[in-house]
Design an enzyme around this catalytic site. Structure first.
Site, PDB file in Angstrom:
ATOM      1  N   HIS A   1       1.085   4.979   4.964  1.00  0.00           N
ATOM      2  CA  HIS A   1       2.156   5.427   4.929  1.00  0.00           C
ATOM      3  C   HIS A   1       2.875   5.249   3.827  1.00  0.00           C
ATOM      4  O   HIS A   1       2.918   3.955   3.507  1.00  0.00           O
ATOM      5  CB  HIS A   1       2.837   5.259   6.312  1.00  0.00           C
TER       6      HIS A   1
ATOM      7  N   CYS B   1       7.344   7.990  11.517  1.00  0.00           N
ATOM      8  CA  CYS B   1       6.525   7.962  10.515  1.00  0.00           C
ATOM      9  C   CYS B   1       5.010   8.089  10.999  1.00  0.00           C
ATOM     10  O   CYS B   1       3.851   8.412  10.382  1.00  0.00           O
ATOM     11  CB  CYS B   1       6.640   6.650   9.780  1.00  0.00           C
TER      12      CYS B   1
ATOM     13  N   ASN C   1      10.078   7.540   1.091  1.00  0.00           N
ATOM     14  CA  ASN C   1       9.651   7.622   2.177  1.00  0.00           C
ATOM     15  C   ASN C   1       9.965   8.959   3.276  1.00  0.00           C
ATOM     16  O   ASN C   1      10.935   9.266   3.300  1.00  0.00           O
ATOM     17  CB  ASN C   1      10.043   6.383   3.179  1.00  0.00           C
TER      18      ASN C   1
HETATM   19  O1  UT7 Z   1       9.141   4.033   7.525  1.00  0.00           O
HETATM   20  C1  UT7 Z   1       9.362   3.153   8.438  1.00  0.00           C
HETATM   21  C2  UT7 Z   1       9.040   1.947   8.191  1.00  0.00           C
HETATM   22  N1  UT7 Z   1      10.132   1.283   7.455  1.00  0.00           N
HETATM   23  C3  UT7 Z   1       9.744   0.447   6.482  1.00  0.00           C
HETATM   24  O2  UT7 Z   1       8.438   0.246   6.411  1.00  0.00           O
HETATM   25  C4  UT7 Z   1      10.662  -0.278   5.529  1.00  0.00           C
HETATM   26  C5  UT7 Z   1      10.406  -1.800   5.603  1.00  0.00           C
HETATM   27  N2  UT7 Z   1      11.522  -2.462   4.952  1.00  0.00           N
HETATM   28  C6  UT7 Z   1      11.575  -2.436   3.476  1.00  0.00           C
HETATM   29  O3  UT7 Z   1      11.013  -1.484   2.897  1.00  0.00           O
HETATM   30  C7  UT7 Z   1      12.561  -3.231   2.852  1.00  0.00           C
HETATM   31  O4  UT7 Z   1      12.995  -4.469   3.908  1.00  0.00           O
HETATM   32  C8  UT7 Z   1      13.658  -2.834   2.130  1.00  0.00           C
HETATM   33  C9  UT7 Z   1      13.176  -1.943   0.833  1.00  0.00           C
HETATM   34  C10 UT7 Z   1      14.435  -1.996   3.249  1.00  0.00           C
HETATM   35  C11 UT7 Z   1      14.514  -3.931   1.714  1.00  0.00           C
HETATM   36  O5  UT7 Z   1      13.865  -4.695   0.793  1.00  0.00           O
HETATM   37  P1  UT7 Z   1      14.019  -6.323   1.218  1.00  0.00           P
HETATM   38  O6  UT7 Z   1      13.149  -6.991   0.174  1.00  0.00           O
HETATM   39  O7  UT7 Z   1      13.660  -6.530   2.569  1.00  0.00           O
HETATM   40  O8  UT7 Z   1      15.626  -6.765   0.612  1.00  0.00           O
HETATM   41  P2  UT7 Z   1      16.646  -7.241   1.915  1.00  0.00           P
HETATM   42  O9  UT7 Z   1      16.831  -6.203   2.850  1.00  0.00           O
HETATM   43  O10 UT7 Z   1      15.996  -8.517   2.346  1.00  0.00           O
HETATM   44  O11 UT7 Z   1      17.721  -7.536   0.800  1.00  0.00           O
HETATM   45  C12 UT7 Z   1      17.799  -8.398  -0.361  1.00  0.00           C
HETATM   46  C13 UT7 Z   1      19.256  -8.423  -1.100  1.00  0.00           C
HETATM   47  C14 UT7 Z   1      20.273  -8.521  -0.316  1.00  0.00           C
HETATM   48  O12 UT7 Z   1      21.173  -9.261  -0.910  1.00  0.00           O
HETATM   49  P3  UT7 Z   1      21.480 -10.776  -0.538  1.00  0.00           P
HETATM   50  O13 UT7 Z   1      21.845 -10.784   0.617  1.00  0.00           O
HETATM   51  O14 UT7 Z   1      20.158 -11.366  -0.839  1.00  0.00           O
HETATM   52  O15 UT7 Z   1      22.534 -11.091  -1.585  1.00  0.00           O
HETATM   53  C15 UT7 Z   1      20.679  -7.095  -0.145  1.00  0.00           C
HETATM   54  O16 UT7 Z   1      22.031  -6.897   0.434  1.00  0.00           O
HETATM   55  O17 UT7 Z   1      19.079  -6.966  -1.585  1.00  0.00           O
HETATM   56  C16 UT7 Z   1      20.428  -6.474  -1.245  1.00  0.00           C
HETATM   57  N3  UT7 Z   1      20.273  -5.165  -1.296  1.00  0.00           N
HETATM   58  C17 UT7 Z   1      20.333  -4.440  -2.179  1.00  0.00           C
HETATM   59  N4  UT7 Z   1      20.688  -4.500  -3.695  1.00  0.00           N
HETATM   60  C18 UT7 Z   1      20.512  -3.524  -4.305  1.00  0.00           C
HETATM   61  C19 UT7 Z   1      19.607  -4.218  -0.301  1.00  0.00           C
HETATM   62  N5  UT7 Z   1      19.653  -3.065  -0.574  1.00  0.00           N
HETATM   63  C20 UT7 Z   1      19.979  -2.906  -2.020  1.00  0.00           C
HETATM   64  C21 UT7 Z   1      19.976  -1.919  -2.832  1.00  0.00           C
HETATM   65  N6  UT7 Z   1      20.356  -2.188  -3.901  1.00  0.00           N
HETATM   66  N7  UT7 Z   1      20.023  -0.760  -2.386  1.00  0.00           N
END
Ligand code: UT7
Length: 333
Positions: free
Chosen positions: A259, A117, A289
């Site tokens: 970004h 990115c 993204n």
């Molecule tokens: O471009 C390169 C750089 N990349 C980035 O900058 C990405 C950075 N990271 C992020 O943007 C975020 O971490 C994500 C959008 C990828 C994820 O968001 P988050 O708030 O960190 O969610 P999480 O991974 O902590 O997941 C929270 C919950 C989990 O459930 P439990 O364990 O709390 O029951 C996940 O299983 O949300 C669940 N989850 C979803 N639920 C519905 C994860 N993905 C999804 C989904 N739909 N698509």
């Protein structure tokens, strides 16, 4: 050549996105997710998908063509082409050579860089540095282009909601008037965190086998939570560092183009820079993204929406796999 007498300015900017939209609602048919979750956790509403019929070099060339048209230039005026991408059309040859052919450029240097990115901003600095020392490079085309849909695991709800396909480009020109254009770039990398975002197979370490395909190792994997934390820290540090080096403060900025990875990362960055969100350009809701294409695509839309004027100070800041980060300050020409 005395580099202090010159500026490297953006003479033309352009972008291209495939027509097909994939909405959050459509994604709910593929994985267990919801429009509400994707919108609140990422800010994304839809993304563009190229599909089998559209190749990466086509989208990249279209963005390049538009940047040339905006600059009022012909392809034969370009002295070098850099394409930033992590989703090359083929591993060999480079996508840049394919784009060079599509655009009908002269037999000028053309090469890819893969800094995920942060790639387009790395490309900007590579181009700028070469243009300031070598008189041969007067006009350089820098394209960021991605067909991330080809590397997305459509069964993984943690990543498939995030990515989209797009391209953005700028024609950089050397002008004999100091103090404008790309004032400076701050680049960094931390290979110790390489495993946080990766495509495990398909490289020389793990060439494609039946097993790697079955294990879905040709798709992008990410530890989102960890990446999120480092992203906020690295982007705010890179932003502050490049502003300081140029004797500027966040308040001097007319627009910040970050970004587009997650709206919450952009909000956290705004808070660290102590600026309100209306200073930040956001189009993540439309494209998701798009990695190396993200900044030039946003820059192209921002310059139209904000009608940038000569002298406006603009900050570009990115973060990505590697891990890598980059920030650049531009004084609009
Ligand atoms: O471009 C390169 C750089 N990349 C980035 O900058 C990405 C950075 N990271 C992020 O943007 C975020 O971490 C994500 C959008 C990828 C994820 O968001 P988050 O708030 O960190 O969610 P999480 O991974 O902590 O997941 C929270 C919950 C989990 O459930 P439990 O364990 O709390 O029951 C996940 O299983 O949300 C669940 N989850 C979803 N639920 C519905 C994860 N993905 C999804 C989904 N739909 N698509």
């Amino acid at each position: 050549m005395n580099s202090e007498n010159y500026s490297i300015v953006m003479r033309g900017v352009g972008s291209a996105t495939p027509e097909t939209r994939l909405t959050n609602a459509e994604l709910t048919a593929r994985v267990e997710t919801s429009d509400e979750w994707i919108t609140t956790r990422t800010g994304i509403k839809e993304r563009r998908i190229a599909g089998d019929a559209v190749q990466l070099s086509e989208i990249a060339a279209e963005a390049g063509r538009k940047a040339l048209a905006h600059a009022g230039m012909n392809p034969d005026e370009i002295d070098m082409l850099i394409v930033a991408t992590l989703s090359p059309e083929t591993l060999c040859p480079s996508t840049a050579c394919l784009v060079q052919s599509r655009l009908g450029l002269r037999q000028v240097p053309a090469f890819d860089i893969n800094v995920a990115c942060s790639g387009w901003l790395y490309g900007l600095d590579v181009a700028r540095s070469m243009m300031l020392v070598n008189p041969t490079y007067r006009n350089v085309l820098v394209i960021g282009a991605e067909k991330l849909s080809s590397f997305t695991d459509w069964e993984d709800r943690q990543t498939c909601i995030l990515f989209g396909d797009a391209a953005g480009a700028a024609v950089l020109s050397r002008v004999e008037e100091p103090g404008f254009g790309v004032l400076g770039c701050d680049l960094g990398a931390d290979g110790n965190n390489a495993a946080l975002i990766q495509i495990p197979a398909g490289g020389s370490a793990k060439p494609a086998t039946v097993e790697t395909v079955q294990a879905r190792e040709h798709y992008l994997r990410m530890n989102g939570k960890e990446v999120f934390k480092v992203a906020v820290k690295a982007m705010s540090q890179a932003a502050m560092s490049i502003l300081e080096k140029n004797g500027a403060t966040p308040d001097d900025l007319v627009c910040i183009i970050p970004h587009q990875a997650n709206i919450r990362i952009i909000e956290a960055l705004a808070s660290r820079l102590e600026l309100s969100m209306d200073r930040f350009f956001v189009n993540i809701q439309k494209y998701g993204n798009t990695s190396a294409a993200s900044i030039p695509l946003a820059l192209d839309e921002a310059r139209i929406e904000h009608n940038f004027k000569r002298g406006d100070l603009i900050l570009l800041v990115a973060f990505g796999a590697g891990l890598t980060w980059a920030a650049s300050v531009i004084r609009w020409y």
